[in-house]
Design an enzyme around this catalytic site. Structure first.
Site, PDB file in Angstrom:
ATOM      1  N   ASP A 186      45.069  46.461  45.648  1.00  0.00           N
ATOM      2  CA  ASP A 186      45.714  45.222  46.074  1.00  0.00           C
ATOM      3  C   ASP A 186      45.321  45.089  47.554  1.00  0.00           C
ATOM      4  OD1 ASP A 186      47.902  43.224  44.901  1.00  0.00           O
ATOM      5  OD2 ASP A 186      48.425  43.548  46.985  1.00  0.00           O
ATOM      6  N   LYS A 219      54.185  48.175  40.546  1.00  0.00           N
ATOM      7  CA  LYS A 219      53.481  47.956  41.811  1.00  0.00           C
ATOM      8  C   LYS A 219      53.822  49.120  42.725  1.00  0.00           C
ATOM      9  CE  LYS A 219      50.801  44.798  43.528  1.00  0.00           C
ATOM     10  NZ  LYS A 219      49.979  43.789  42.818  1.00  0.00           N
TER      11      LYS A 219
HETATM   12  N1  GLU Z   1      46.787  43.920  42.406  1.00  0.00           N
HETATM   13  C1  GLU Z   1      46.248  43.099  41.368  1.00  0.00           C
HETATM   14  C2  GLU Z   1      47.301  42.096  40.907  1.00  0.00           C
HETATM   15  O1  GLU Z   1      48.080  41.640  41.704  1.00  0.00           O
HETATM   16  C3  GLU Z   1      45.598  43.890  40.255  1.00  0.00           C
HETATM   17  C4  GLU Z   1      46.440  44.895  39.558  1.00  0.00           C
HETATM   18  C5  GLU Z   1      45.676  45.788  38.589  1.00  0.00           C
HETATM   19  O2  GLU Z   1      44.475  45.614  38.423  1.00  0.00           O
HETATM   20  O3  GLU Z   1      46.329  46.654  38.004  1.00  0.00           O
HETATM   21  O4  GLU Z   1      47.370  41.687  39.785  1.00  0.00           O
END
Ligand code: GLU
Length: 450
Positions: A170, A130
């Site tokens: 996100d 992340k």
């Molecule tokens: N931010 C999204 C999550 O919490 C998607 C992450 C992504 O597509 O890599 O899963």
């Protein structure tokens, strides 16, 4: 929980808190997982001997950097940015970027940690990561957002790659930001590869990626209800948030015959007793995505709806609750209110929207509770499908991607049932944590001391 197990959990948590002082969100995410895993780890000495929990809670690396950019008045501005590369045991690091003033290292560590398990549950080869920044996109001009994204990528591009780490969106990072980030990445690396997901359709994006988290959350909820010979049809649904996740959860809940009563943003909640139908949702999409307006404007346009400033939706009676805004948006009192008002199912579209106390209340009441790792995995799953399409140099149809998304959510549900069944009840929290863990643990054991 047995006394011996509880003591092991507490002693592990004590060490973790000591090693990571002040990181409350990270402690919360780890505690939830540890409580699920500890009995299992104690039953399997090879997991304990290999220190799997200790290793899994220590990120592979964290990259921290300054992003300097110039605002429209010509002032230099500086923000802090991170990429937490948590675990790549089952695939390259994968996870979103969040731009919000509340972003701290603790928030990104909790999100990266959850992402390891979520990505594992999808069955696709993706590790957990992340990233993001405390940059606040609210009130910034298009050009300011562009300059920030371009500047951020000047550092970030050294650490990512299609086989290394694949960021996505996100909170605060949508199609616009991914486009700026991808454009700069393409230029700096002189490659055109799928190093970011959530891209525009004309440059490698996947159909259904925008809808995927919201749709997937409702598919998961429907799977939980179907198991009890029930469905979302005819149910009243309270949804928080008004971003991508909330809007497309509302769309799918409506398509399956549910009546969506609420949406919200940081200003408050709107309650529409007539239901937020497709036409009204089209207005919300335009309002939030294009005009970047406030949800309160909904109640000015649709006069039967009411706006409750500074409130969340949970005091409004509903059968199904879909928290799709942000972490810790349902506390113990909210959970008790939902239960008192007859709520029978909760599926988490946001990451960690329920506090530990709220989660405990839902689980003790034995209602259907789909935790984020399982219920919101649809977004990253379609990101994984976007990577596949990029590698194949193909673009699948809406129907192909949607069918794959549906079957991935169904398989996640089955894994939770397999690992979480206790008598005639399914504990989806334990189910998701265990099912996600087993695949990662087997890989880590196979690699030896790395
Ligand atoms: N931010 C999204 C999550 O919490 C998607 C992450 C992504 O597509 O890599 O899963």
């Amino acid at each position: 929980m047995l006394k011996f197990v509880r003591e092991e959990v507490e002693s592990f948590m004590q060490g973790l808190v000591k090693r990571n002082p002040g990181e409350d969100e990270f402690h919360q995410a780890v505690r939830e997982v540890t409580e699920s895993l500890m009995p299992f780890i104690l039953q399997h000495p090879r997991y304990k001997q290999a220190q799997l929990l200790e290793r899994l809670t220590e990120p592979d690396r964290i990259i921290i950097f300054r992003v300097t950019w110039e605002d429209d008045e010509g002032n230099f501005r500086a923000n802090r940015a991170w990429r937490v590369q948590f675990n790549n045991s089952i695939g390259p690091y994968k996870g979103g970027l969040r731009f919000h003033p509340s972003v701290t290292q603790s928030v990104l560590k909790f999100l990266g940690f959850e992402q390891i398990f979520k990505n594992s549950l999808t069955g696709l080869p993706m590790g957990g990561a992340k990233g993001g920044s405390n940059f606040n996109p609210k009130g910034k001009s298009e050009h300011e957002v562009m300059r920030f994204c371009h500047s951020m990528m000047i550092e970030l591009h050294r650490h990512i790659g299609e086989n290394t780490d694949i960021p996505a969106g996100d909170i605060g990072v949508g199609g616009r930001e991914i486009s700026y980030l991808f454009g700069q990445y393409k230029r700096l690396s002189n490659t055109f590869v799928g190093t970011l997901t959530g891209k525009g359709l004309s440059f490698g994006g996947s159909l259904v990626r925008t809808e995927a988290t919201g749709y997937g959350c409702v598919y998961f909820c429907e799977n939980m209800l179907n198991r009890l010979d029930d469905s979302i049809k005819g149910k009243s649904v309270c949804i928080s948030g008004s971003g991508n996740v909330a809007i497309y959860a509302a769309e799918m809940a409506g398509k399956l015959g549910g009546k969506v009563l609420t949406l919200s943003d940081s200003g408050g909640v709107i309650h529409d007793p007539d239901g937020i139908d497709e036409e009204k949702l089209a207005y919300v999409k335009e309002l939030k995505e294009k005009q970047r307006g406030r949800i309160s404007e909904y109640a000015e346009k649709y006069r039967k709806a009411t706006f409750h400033a500074d409130r969340r939706p949970w005091h409004i009676p509903c059968d199904v609750a879909l928290p799709c805004a942000t972490q810790n948006e349902i506390d113990q009192q909210d959970a008790e209110t939902l239960l008192k008002n007859g709520c029978i199912a909760v599926a988490e579209g946001a990451n960690m929207p329920s506090t530990l106390e709220a989660m405990k209340a839902f689980r003790e009441a034995n209602i259907l509770f789909g935790p984020a790792k399982a219920a919101n995995a649809g977004g990253v799953a379609v990101s994984g499908l976007e990577q596949s399409q990029n590698s194949l140099r193909l673009q699948w149809t809406h129907e192909e991607v949607n069918t794959k998304l549906k079957s991935i959510m169904k398989e996640i549900h089955e894994k939770c049932v397999h690992y979480g069944t206790k008598g005639d009840h399914v504990d989806y929290v334990d189910g998701a944590n265990l099912a996600g863990f087993v695949k990662i643990a087997e890989s880590m054991l196979a690699y030896g001391a790395v």
